[in-house]
Design a protein around this motif. Structure first.
Motif, PDB file in Angstrom:
ATOM      1  N   SER B 121       0.850  -1.226   0.014  1.00  0.00           N
ATOM      2  CA  SER B 121       0.066   0.092   0.051  1.00  0.00           C
ATOM      3  C   SER B 121       0.804   1.409   0.047  1.00  0.00           C
ATOM      4  CB  SER B 121      -1.088   0.061   1.151  1.00  0.00           C
ATOM      5  OG  SER B 121      -0.337  -0.512   2.313  1.00  0.00           O
ATOM      6  N   LYS B 125      -0.057   3.959  -2.889  1.00  0.00           N
ATOM      7  CA  LYS B 125      -0.473   5.105  -2.377  1.00  0.00           C
ATOM      8  C   LYS B 125       0.423   6.261  -2.462  1.00  0.00           C
ATOM      9  CE  LYS B 125      -4.432   3.586  -1.570  1.00  0.00           C
ATOM     10  NZ  LYS B 125      -5.795   4.151  -2.217  1.00  0.00           N
TER      11      LYS B 125
ATOM     12  N   PRO C 267      -5.883  10.163   2.127  1.00  0.00           N
ATOM     13  CA  PRO C 267      -5.939   9.026   1.424  1.00  0.00           C
ATOM     14  C   PRO C 267      -4.695   8.245   1.073  1.00  0.00           C
ATOM     15  CG  PRO C 267      -6.319  11.093   0.085  1.00  0.00           C
ATOM     16  CD  PRO C 267      -6.242  11.380   1.580  1.00  0.00           C
ATOM     17  N   GLU C 268      -3.692   8.739   1.388  1.00  0.00           N
ATOM     18  CA  GLU C 268      -2.600   7.977   1.107  1.00  0.00           C
ATOM     19  C   GLU C 268      -2.418   6.794   2.248  1.00  0.00           C
ATOM     20  OE1 GLU C 268      -2.325  11.245   1.452  1.00  0.00           O
ATOM     21  OE2 GLU C 268      -1.779  11.768  -0.594  1.00  0.00           O
ATOM     22  N   LEU C 269      -3.204   7.108   3.473  1.00  0.00           N
ATOM     23  CA  LEU C 269      -2.792   6.075   4.612  1.00  0.00           C
ATOM     24  C   LEU C 269      -3.904   5.080   4.485  1.00  0.00           C
ATOM     25  CD1 LEU C 269      -2.128   8.728   7.626  1.00  0.00           C
ATOM     26  CD2 LEU C 269      -0.460   7.127   6.023  1.00  0.00           C
ATOM     27  N   GLU C 270      -4.806   5.244   3.726  1.00  0.00           N
ATOM     28  CA  GLU C 270      -6.038   4.176   3.443  1.00  0.00           C
ATOM     29  C   GLU C 270      -5.721   2.760   4.037  1.00  0.00           C
ATOM     30  OE1 GLU C 270      -7.360   3.326  -0.432  1.00  0.00           O
ATOM     31  OE2 GLU C 270      -8.612   1.565   0.379  1.00  0.00           O
ATOM     32  N   LEU C 272      -2.480   1.575   4.608  1.00  0.00           N
ATOM     33  CA  LEU C 272      -1.435   1.631   5.318  1.00  0.00           C
ATOM     34  C   LEU C 272      -1.634   1.422   6.727  1.00  0.00           C
ATOM     35  CD1 LEU C 272       1.363   1.978   3.992  1.00  0.00           C
ATOM     36  CD2 LEU C 272       1.422   4.389   4.719  1.00  0.00           C
TER      37      LEU C 272
END
Lengths: 254, 324, 295
Positions: B121, B125, C267-270, C272
């Motif tokens: 991820s 991301k 949103p990068e962390l979704e 993660l």
């Protein structure tokens, strides 16, 4: 004094398996620990060898405190053990099995790139132990294919291969026929002399073995020390005879 | 006998670019890369008894190391790239391994899976660093200091890069062979068979498991770095959990109880996948059935079928898997 | 601000209610059979595709579109038949094997089912069209929510209650709990483990397929949805504790809501963030928040 323990206490939940046991083992002694099932014999061995941590009490090995040290460190110091149930490396051959112990004792387990096959020292010492225990002919047999008695013997032999100063054996002859028991005990005694093991502690149920081989006997009952003394003294101690051996059994033997 | 067989295989591999078509020669390139990866994975599973379901993480580390170095930092020397990939993997695997080796069996598999997906991820991301699902380009590297960009791409892959990969695999195989036949290798097998007994014999179980984890991560990264130049592209799927599953599949297909088994597995996997895909698009259906068949009927894999001695390890083992 | 928060929470709970169903399927199978079933996600995907087909068929058959929920549930229930097929056809051969091999066998099922879906439905995404908003929308706390979402949340809660009732009050539930505690003991007491395994695995499959069928109006069926969901369900059961139903419930809420919050803020962390939590739980409390108990 090679091993000394003071006030060892160990709980499993509410149950007190070891309730303030103290003992002293001198150099050159063969000591047997006896007691009925659930007396705390295996717990005592497990605490002495660092597999279990005691809730209270202290253990000293050659006057150095070892309470709470794990099995690996105790191994380095010169203490070895075997388990009640057979513990083997099923896929390793007899010789490889013994080599694990020799490699560990020589501190060569961290050698990533040296050839084990070319290590004459490891090979020689492993073979020597195999010969002492009468396993040399089966050196290339995988441990899983050995008969039950040989598995037990190999398990114990690997502890001897560590060349410890003291060895703790949890029922070294369990699951073996009475006739074989004496053979195994004779092997153990002679091997320990050859290897230079100073003291042996064993847990044993068979009172013939206990009386026949021990210098001293420690009797446990419900986690407490019931009595200790020479085989003759223990034989004469009615309390021990009643709780540990059982009157009927004793009468049958006599 | 064994030596003769090995010599024959080596001779065939060396002769292949001159006798086989370019298409099949390029199919050998992923085989070399996966072979390096599987040598490491099998040190962990076949020799130490730990099943990693997140090893694609380290493949991703190696592949992205190659991409970053070539396309962002202008480091084109493949020797430097491989070393950097291994180094990066060691740095990442050391703390991860330290945590993972406290567990065994299903808990180890789950923890490695979680780390693998964490990295996936991140790749997906943090697109401003990694290019997101587009991935990154891997530029054609220099081999032994030679810039070969004037040679046509296919020619580069089927000759110099092919032999370069062969040498990398040969070195990796030789080093791994030394490791498994060392005293350390013996201790790993003892730990696999019975960790309690190994510990009572003075073997530092967790420390040796950790060594094995870090070594296998370095192997995966070197293999991952070799994967990049063939396609010229890396993307987050390299680190996805199904990729981890696929390499475990290759290992089992060939047979984990044999040193060369996983390599056979990689070869069969790659060429069979290519064959099946040329006939029907549903290679997963065929491969799933094969995997099921292996697990049920031949846990020793293809080499196990040749060498019946090795099979029984798949039986219910002796230690509990629950953590403390 | 409050409206935004409510919006985020509601979408998180919706996702959680689907996650719970799949995770509950994972848990019941792990609790009794000690198999970590990676194929749970594939059952979910299968349920989604069959759901779409059932809805299309029911509409073509002239049934009122308002009944599409029933068609979905029927589809989910019908396709659960793959459960006993997988259990009898594959898994029963490996019960005495090392658990890593059991895990790999379920991975084989993942591979096969992915292509079965491709063969039957093709590779392009499928959806149920405009049926999602058929039941209208509701204003809750200033947020407009599709009524369908509320239906799914309600259905999931109902199923959770039913499972709880079944485990606590029925004979089958008692057998499941006994088998989860001690397999040998239950066998010795005369429980036919073969039948228990078939039924437990079918139940686990059914929870997955129904979950997949229910989610589909809100999204589209895609071939990768199974392998994507299984890692989320995996996070749920690890956080909640392997084998625990209560754990699946709480874990699903944690994962669903946190993911929803992450998507709306960073949103990068979704995922993660979720994986970091999973790792923290595995390292600090490997049995999860509700580990140990089977119910």
């Amino acid at each position: 004094m090679i091993l000394r323990a003071r006030g060892l206490r160990r709980y499993f939940g509410e149950f007190c398996a070891l309730d303030g046991v103290s003992l002293e083992i001198r150099e050159g002694e063969f000591v047997s620990v006896v007691g009925p099932n659930g007396a705390g014999k295996s717990t005592l061995i497990n605490v002495l060898t660092g597999l279990l941590k005691p809730n209270a009490g202290r253990v000293f090995f050659k006057e150095r405190e070892i309470t709470g040290l794990g099995p690996v460190k105790l191994c380095r110091l010169g203490m070895a053990r075997s388990f009640q149930l057979v513990h083997i490396f099923p896929e390793l051959t007899v010789l490889e099995f013994l080599k694990v112990a020799v490699v560990s004792r020589l501190g060569r387990g961290g050698r990533l790139f040296s050839s084990l096959a070319r290590d004459r020292e490891v090979h020689g010492q492993a073979l020597e132990v195999a010969e002492l225990f009468g396993l040399a002919e089966k050196q290339t047999t995988p441990a899983k294919h050995l008969p039950q008695g040989d598995k037990k013997l190999l398990d114990v032999a690997s502890a001897f291969a560590l060349q410890p100063q003291i060895i703790l054996l949890d029922e070294p002859t369990s699951g073996v026929s009475t006739r074989e028991k004496h053979t195994i005990m004779d092997i153990l005694v002679s091997a320990s002399k050859r290897i230079g093991i100073k003291s042996i502690i064993q847990v044993e149920h068979d009172m013939d073995i206990v009386f026949g081989y021990s210098d001293r006997i420690i009797a446990l009952h419900q986690g407490k020390l019931l009595a200790e003394g020479t085989p003759d003294a223990i034989k004469a101690n009615e309390v021990v005879v009643n709780t540990v051996v059982g009157k009927k059994e004793w009468a049958r033997r006599a | 006998m064994r030596r003769a067989g090995l010599a024959l295989v080596v001779a065939l591999i060396l002769a292949m670019p001159f006798v086989a078509g370019d298409y099949y020669v390029t199919l050998m390139l992923p085989f070399f890369a996966y072979s390096v990866i599987l040598l490491g994975l099998n040190l962990l599973f076949g020799y130490t008894g730990l099943l990693s379901f997140g090893h694609a993480l380290f493949i991703g580390v190696g592949a992205y190391a190659a991409a970053f170095l070539t396309s962002k930092f202008g480091v084109m020397h493949l020797e430097a790239i491989l070393l950097a990939a291994a180094g990066a993997a060691v740095l990442i695997a050391a703390p991860i391994g330290g945590l993972c080796v406290r567990y065994v069996k299903i808990y180890f598999a789950m923890l490695t899976l979680a780390f693998g997906m964490l990295f996936h991820s991140f790749l997906l991301k943090f697109y401003f660093v990694t290019g997101g699902d587009e991935g990154m380009r891997v530029l054609q590297p220099f081999l032994l200091g030679f810039d070969l960009s004037q040679i046509p791409k296919v020619r580069f892959l089927t000759r110099p890069f092919y032999y370069y990969s062969v040498v990398v695999l040969a070195v990796a195989t030789f080093v791994m062979w030394r490791i498994v036949s060392s005293p350390f290798g013996l201790c790993l097998r003892a730990i696999r068979d019975n960790p309690d007994k190994a510990q009572s014999l003075g073997v530092s179980v967790k420390r040796y498991r950790w060594y094995a984890f870090v070594i296998s991560a370095a192997y995966a990264a070197v293999g991952g770095a070799l994967l990049g130049p063939t396609t010229g592209q890396v993307d987050p799927n390299l680190a996805y959990w199904t990729h981890s599953g696929n390499i475990v599949f290759m290992m089992l297909l060939g047979g984990f109880a044999n040193f060369f088994g996983p390599l056979v597995g990689a070869l069969v996997f790659i060429f069979l996948q290519d064959t099946v895909m040329s006939i029907v698009p549903y290679w997963r259906l065929v491969f799933g059935a094969i995997l099921a068949l292996i697990v049920i009927a031949a846990p020793g894999g293809l080499m196990g079928l040749l060498d019946r001695r090795a099979v029984s390890w798949g039986e219910k083992s002796r230690q509990g898997g629950a953590p403390p | 601000m409050l409206v935004h928060l409510a919006n985020v929470l509601l979408s998180g709970v919706f996702h959680a209610s689907i996650l719970f169903l799949v995770a509950a399927g994972l848990q019941v199978v792990f609790g009794v059979q000690r198999i970590f079933n990676l194929a749970c996600g594939s059952f979910y995907a299968l349920g989604a595709y069959v759901g779409v087909s059932f809805v299309q068929a029911s509409v073509q058959a002239g049934l009122p579109p308002g009944l599409f929920v029933l068609a979905l549930v029927a589809g989910g229930l019908c396709v659960a038949v793959v459960g006993p097929v997988v259990e009898r056809g594959l898994l029963r051969f490996v019960y005495d094997r090392d658990e890593t091999f059991q895990l790999l066998l379920t991975f084989a099922v993942v591979l096969m089912l992915e292509d079965v879906i491709r063969m039957l439905w093709g590779t392009s995404p499928l959806s149920t069209g405009g049926l999602y908003l058929l039941y209208g929308q509701l204003k809750v706390l200033g947020v407009t929510v599709p009524v369908y979402n509320l239906i799914v949340i309600g259905a999931s809660l109902l199923i959770a209650l039913l499972i709880g009732y079944m485990l606590a009050r029925t004979k089958f539930g008692r057998i499941i709990r006994a088998a989860a505690d001690n397999r040998e003991m239950s066998e010795a007491l005369g429980v036919d483990m073969r039948r228990v395994y078939v039924r437990v695995f079918t139940l686990g499959t059914l929870l997955g397929t129904v979950g997949g069928a229910l989610v589909i109006p809100a999204t589209a069926a895609m071939t990768e949805m199974g392998i994507e969901l299984i890692v989320e369900a995996f996070a749920v059961v690890v956080i909640g504790g392997l084998g625990s139903m209560r754990g699946a419930f709480v874990g699903a809420l944690v994962v669903g809501v946190l993911r929803s919050i992450a998507i709306s803020t960073y949103p990068e962390l979704e995922m993660l963030l979720i994986y970091l939590i999973v790792i923290a739980v595995l390292v600090l409390k490997p049995r999860g928040l509700f580990g140990g108990a089977a119910a």
